[in-house]
Enzyme design. Structure first.
Site, short mmCIF file in Angstrom:
data_model
loop_
_atom_site.label_atom_id
_atom_site.label_comp_id
_atom_site.label_asym_id
_atom_site.label_seq_id
_atom_site.Cartn_x
_atom_site.Cartn_y
_atom_site.Cartn_z
N ARG A 134 -25.49 -27.90 24.45
CA ARG A 134 -24.25 -27.57 23.47
C ARG A 134 -24.31 -26.13 23.19
NH1 ARG A 134 -24.45 -32.87 19.53
NH2 ARG A 134 -24.29 -34.31 21.02
N ARG A 151 -31.47 -27.37 15.95
CA ARG A 151 -30.32 -27.10 16.57
C ARG A 151 -30.39 -26.28 17.80
NH1 ARG A 151 -25.49 -28.46 14.07
NH2 ARG A 151 -26.59 -28.59 12.07
N GLU A 176 -30.03 -34.80 9.94
CA GLU A 176 -29.58 -35.64 10.51
C GLU A 176 -30.19 -35.98 11.83
OE1 GLU A 176 -25.93 -36.00 13.80
OE2 GLU A 176 -25.92 -34.72 11.90
N SER A 230 -26.32 -40.05 14.46
CA SER A 230 -24.88 -40.60 14.31
C SER A 230 -24.59 -41.59 14.97
CB SER A 230 -23.80 -39.30 14.61
OG SER A 230 -24.21 -38.20 13.58
N ARG A 280 -35.80 -33.50 17.45
CA ARG A 280 -35.83 -33.76 16.04
C ARG A 280 -36.88 -34.73 15.51
NH1 ARG A 280 -29.66 -32.66 13.61
NH2 ARG A 280 -28.99 -31.03 15.06
#
Length: 433
Positions: free
Chosen positions: A262, A277, A349, A352, A391
């Site tokens: 990404r 990130r 986070e 999701s 993460r």
């Protein structure tokens, strides 16, 4: 995408639902296109009916020896008019399709209203008894990872660009152990393991909702119409696109490990340090295909399956219900899992878990044959990260620190490391430079 019949039959309800997400959202333009398109369709049907009648009149006149020139001239005029309408209708069809592809999913009634993440609601918190486990002055994961030789951030940037990293030595080994642990957990919960392509075409990206809205966040191959996947959700969800499954095959559970790519175009300045990130990161994904009546229950179970990884690792986390203003483009409801990061004193986070209802199914043509009606119907799709590996790696480094130069390994991972590596200490690694 949304069902055009639902929009046509209940425009006010759809507008109200969309405006729960954003007050500026409206399907009024789409409705105007649809009205014009349907008017043209009605005109086309009338002209075709008239042309069919004239064709019969010509045949009858010829049998009776009558002159057909006037009728044939009208037939030619009708053909010209029908062609014009077809062309106009095709333009409107394209505009309607383009509009539908840009309209987000409508939130479920249970989703709390709010403009942004500040209105998200904490549903539950787990693992309070583990909050005091790490040392008092916890190093940020990027510092301890560098000190222990687990991650080489600088050389990752050197050979690629910012937000690329290299896992080294026991760091690479721990990352691999986490991937295998997650996959084994999900296989034991009934998920089929999938190893999909890491490159997909534009149709697959459109099917799950990444295109056209999020193209700026994607990495695209210059000379091929292929994209590096942003998540395993894309190839796995599209596996059955254009097919009609049998109801007896449902539900279908799948899990996949992939690297994810990404650009993070809209996240400038956010979490620029460490593993939170990255432009390339590893993730284990869960995907479900269900009957419409089962998707709510399956959503709760999907969340539980993702939570189970952190419970086994004994890392504190909380579950957050996303509000309407923070809901993802394709989701009708989303529950985030946020893991505790003690160096910052915040939750971040790590997963999701989303229910898309039939939104993705309409875009990707995902159907099953109903046993009750014998007719095809759209599936409901769901997915969630279980978990983002980098993460999780970062959370272990922070939650299992016992000193400035030692991190314990969660017990459930010992067998994945040969039952030899139960902690990582500074100076004990063969890969250090």
């Amino acid at each position: 995408m949304l069902d055009i019949r639902r929009i046509r039959e209940n425009p006010e309800a759809v507008n109200i639902a969309l405006q729960r997400r954003n007050s500026a959202l409206s399907i009024d333009t789409l409705l105007a296109i649809d009205v014009e398109r349907r008017q043209l369709l009605g005109q086309e049907e009338e002209l075709r009916s008239r042309r069919n009648q004239l064709t019969q009149d010509i045949a009858r006149a010829k049998r009776e020896g009558q002159d057909t020139e006037v009728i044939q001239q009208e037939t030619k005029q009708l053909a010209t008019e029908i062609k014009r309408i077809e062309e106009e209708k095709e333009v409107l069809n394209t505009r309607q399709e383009e509009w539908l592809l840009t309209v987000p999913n409508t939130p479920q009634e249970i989703v709390p209203e709010g403009p942004d993440e500040s209105a998200n609601v904490v549903v539950k918190t787990w693992g309070e008894e583990f909050l005091s486990r790490p040392q008092k002055n916890v190093k940020p994961h990027w510092e301890i990872a560098t000190d222990l030789g687990l991650v080489d951030f600088d050389r990752g940037v050197k050979i690629a660009q910012s937000r690329f990293s290299i896992f080294r030595g026991e760091g690479a080994r721990l990352e691999r152990a986490l991937i295998n642990f997650m996959l084994d957990c999900h296989r034991n919960s009934g998920y089929e393991e999938i190893s999909p392509p890491f490159l997909v075409n534009a149709a697959a990206m459109q099917g799950t909702g990444q295109l056209p809205k999020f193209e700026a966040d994607m990495f695209r191959c210059r000379d091929d119409a292929l994209f590096l996947i942003p998540t395993a959700e894309v190839p796995v969800t599209n596996m059955f696109s254009g097919e009609i499954l049998e109801e007896s095959q449902l539900p279908i559970y799948m899990t996949a490990y992939t690297p994810c790519f990404r650009r993070e175009a809209g996240s400038a300045g956010r979490d620029t340090r460490g593993l939170i990130r990255q432009h390339q990161f590893d993730k284990v994904e869960l995907v479900k295909f269900t009957r419409p009546e089962d998707s709510q229950r399956e959503h709760e179970q999907l969340l539980s399956d993702a939570e189970g990884i952190l419970r086994r690792l004994e890392i504190p986390y909380r579950v957050v219900e996303l509000c309407t203003g923070d809901l993802g483009f394709a989701a009708s409801r989303c529950l985030d899992i946020e893991v505790w990061m003690p160096s910052l004193g915040v939750y971040r986070e790590i997963s999701s878990c989303s229910n898309f209802l039939d939104f993705q199914a309409r875009r990707a043509s995902l159907k099953y044959r109903s046993e009750a009606t014998g007719k095809p119907a759209f599936l409901h799709t769901l997915n969630g990260s279980a978990l983002a590996v980098g993460r999780t790696f970062a959370a272990i480094l922070e939650n299992y620190q016992v000193s400035d130069d030692e991190v314990h390994i969660p017990e459930v991972l010992w067998s994945y490391l040969g039952n030899q590596l139960k902690s990582i200490k500074k100076g004990a690694l063969s890969c250090q430079v």
